[in-house]
Design a protein around this motif. Sequence first.
Motif, PDB file in Angstrom:
ATOM      1  N   LEU A 114      -3.849   3.881  -3.638  1.00 16.64           N
ATOM      2  CA  LEU A 114      -3.526   3.521  -2.233  1.00 16.64           C
ATOM      3  C   LEU A 114      -2.589   4.602  -1.555  1.00 16.64           C
ATOM      4  O   LEU A 114      -2.284   4.703  -0.400  1.00 16.64           O
ATOM      5  N   GLN A 145      -5.261  -8.680   0.101  1.00 16.05           N
ATOM      6  CA  GLN A 145      -4.073  -8.128  -0.551  1.00 16.05           C
ATOM      7  C   GLN A 145      -4.037  -6.804  -0.708  1.00 16.05           C
ATOM      8  O   GLN A 145      -2.978  -6.089  -0.446  1.00 16.05           O
ATOM      9  N   LEU A 146      -5.149  -6.083  -0.786  1.00 15.48           N
ATOM     10  CA  LEU A 146      -5.166  -4.492  -0.795  1.00 15.48           C
ATOM     11  C   LEU A 146      -4.837  -3.841   0.560  1.00 15.48           C
ATOM     12  O   LEU A 146      -4.038  -2.906   0.751  1.00 15.48           O
ATOM     13  N   LEU A 181      -2.013  -2.856 -11.349  1.00 11.20           N
ATOM     14  CA  LEU A 181      -0.994  -1.663 -10.587  1.00 11.20           C
ATOM     15  C   LEU A 181      -1.704  -0.444 -10.396  1.00 11.20           C
ATOM     16  O   LEU A 181      -1.449   0.305  -9.672  1.00 11.20           O
ATOM     17  N   THR A 223      -2.963   0.069  -6.944  1.00 12.82           N
ATOM     18  CA  THR A 223      -1.834   0.316  -6.181  1.00 12.82           C
ATOM     19  C   THR A 223      -1.880   1.986  -5.986  1.00 12.82           C
ATOM     20  O   THR A 223      -1.466   2.734  -4.892  1.00 12.82           O
ATOM     21  N   ARG A 224      -1.836   2.669  -7.019  1.00  9.62           N
ATOM     22  CA  ARG A 224      -1.937   4.220  -7.197  1.00  9.62           C
ATOM     23  C   ARG A 224      -3.058   4.684  -6.488  1.00  9.62           C
ATOM     24  O   ARG A 224      -2.654   5.687  -5.687  1.00  9.62           O
ATOM     25  N   MET A 255       2.596   0.409   2.342  1.00  6.92           N
ATOM     26  CA  MET A 255       2.786   1.851   2.097  1.00  6.92           C
ATOM     27  C   MET A 255       2.811   2.739   3.227  1.00  6.92           C
ATOM     28  O   MET A 255       3.594   3.478   3.272  1.00  6.92           O
ATOM     29  N   THR A 260      -1.112  -4.311   1.146  1.00 11.08           N
ATOM     30  CA  THR A 260      -0.244  -3.253   0.343  1.00 11.08           C
ATOM     31  C   THR A 260      -0.529  -1.996   0.861  1.00 11.08           C
ATOM     32  O   THR A 260       0.635  -1.221   1.123  1.00 11.08           O
ATOM     33  N   MET A 261      -1.790  -1.509   1.289  1.00  9.76           N
ATOM     34  CA  MET A 261      -1.817  -0.118   1.977  1.00  9.76           C
ATOM     35  C   MET A 261      -1.178  -0.214   3.305  1.00  9.76           C
ATOM     36  O   MET A 261      -0.316   0.875   3.654  1.00  9.76           O
TER      37      MET A 261
END
Length: 594
Positions: free
Chosen positions: A264, A113-114, A258, A261-262, A121, A117-118
């Motif tokens: 990344l 999932q990371l 969350l 997420t920061r 982004m 997400t990256m």
Amino acid sequence: MLATIAQSSLFIRLCDWLPGLSQLLHYQKEWFKDDLRAALSVTAVALPVAIAYAQLTGVSAVVGLYSCVLPMLVYALFGSSRQLIVGPDAATCAVLAAVVTPLAAGDPQRHWQLIMTMTFMTGLWCLLASRFSIGVLAEFLSKPILLGLLNGVAITIIVGQFSKILGFRYQEPYLLERLLHTPQYLAQTHWLTLAIAILTLMFFILTKLMRPQWPAAMIAITVATYVSWALDLGDDGVAVVGSVSSGLPEFQSPVFDLGLTRELVMPALNLAMVSFISMMLTARSFAAKNGYDIDADAEFRALGFANIAAAASQGFAVSGADSRTAVNDANGGKTQLVSVISALVILLIILFATAPLAYIPASALGVVLVIASASLIDIKALWRLRKRDNGAFTLALITLFAVLFIGVIPGITLAVLLGLFQFLKVVMRPDDQILGINQKGILRSLGKSDKVKPIDGILIYRFNSPLTYFNAVYFKRRLLSAIATQTMPVETVIVDAVSCFSHFDLNVMAMIDELHKLLKKKNITLILAGRKRELIAWCEAAGVDISDGDIVIRPDLTMAVRMLPNYKVALSQGLAPQVRKQEDPDEVLAHSLL
């Protein structure tokens, strides 16, 4: 009639956004044979590489295939390059793994999932860069810095794959510590795993030697997979890919803190820059070879949409794949239909033929990754830099050792900062020249030829960078130093305004006012030559007096010299030739750099 015009206008705008669509709409049927052959060749290379890069990224093998299909289709519409193939790339996968692995803390689902997400982004950063036409920012990574970066990433990947080839697991996350413990790891070698790696390498080399046009990686992986399946090597301790699910991916939205997420955001920006620059180097080289141009901002947009498509299809970040692009071009690929066909073939494999993938040995994939990464290593280019530009060589080495010894992400960050500092150094401390006149009456730089002579009492100064607040003081200091070093008394200073006055800056105008007052005390007249209308407007806006007896502004250098009394005297006495109104080649070069 109006409807037809509106439709035409809309179509033009659509083609501006979708350059690939325009190519496909103007497709010629005689291209299809070449495109089909190229597509099958690209697929044969892309399949083993995508699976290997999935292993490098730390996700399932099928995720590598997911990362090929939709991104290739999207780029086929949005990309402006006819030959470029997008897909998983060694550098991008190494960056993803370096960022996500410590954040995932050993949780495979969170890791996946990371990664998505990256990737998403990264796509957003690319779209923002395209929207504001700031593709030039990515060029802070100059070619020497990118050369050091790619060499460092390649070496890092190669060392990392030795664990898969030899059948052990690294305990240390960084390259230096891994190298220090090499003797201990060599003692843990699993000989059957190493034998499969050697078999893979042997078939790869034999295919390259005997049938250079055949997909060597695909053939080598196929042989290793067959041996693994026939001998059931998984039960003998040989690591294999394992069960690979077939069918389309089920969409899942990331579920995690969350705060992760920061972590990344900035790595995703770094990844966007590295991916874009690597892609542009490949795209531009093949565009030049095939006689067409590409649009940098359109490519940034295409890369952004391709990465968002990769994230949406549960895949990981993609970039321009130089090896697959080279295969495409070598097989005569004419258009982005190559990407479309290749993507559809891979999709069919995902849907109906994933079962054999389970028997692929990890050591065979490690060999493919080592071979792919070795193509990024270019020691000869580094050595050529040493001979041609020692400063560029130093930058490349710093980037290389940063990636090797402090990690991929810190190395990329340092590379970006080095590129920025390199740019600032050129702008803040540019070279400058004092101009004279040759026997033909043309203004040229002094010192380049004995035939160029100064004009008595006149100093003509050129500053080869746009004047702004952070180099205005340097400009003033350099000009005053030039005046002080003249053997003859200086009565007039002419500044080539075209080369340095590119925009309005209050700090610059204040410096010019101070410089003028200082020269006036020394009975020296200051003349700004060129950009007359802009300079008059800027002086008025900044409150700088340009009335009689103060700063003089002339349309160009030739006019500024001709109107000087001491030049007219020298001309009448035969001490100076007539200044010709002919543009100086040096001046052309200086202006083109702005």
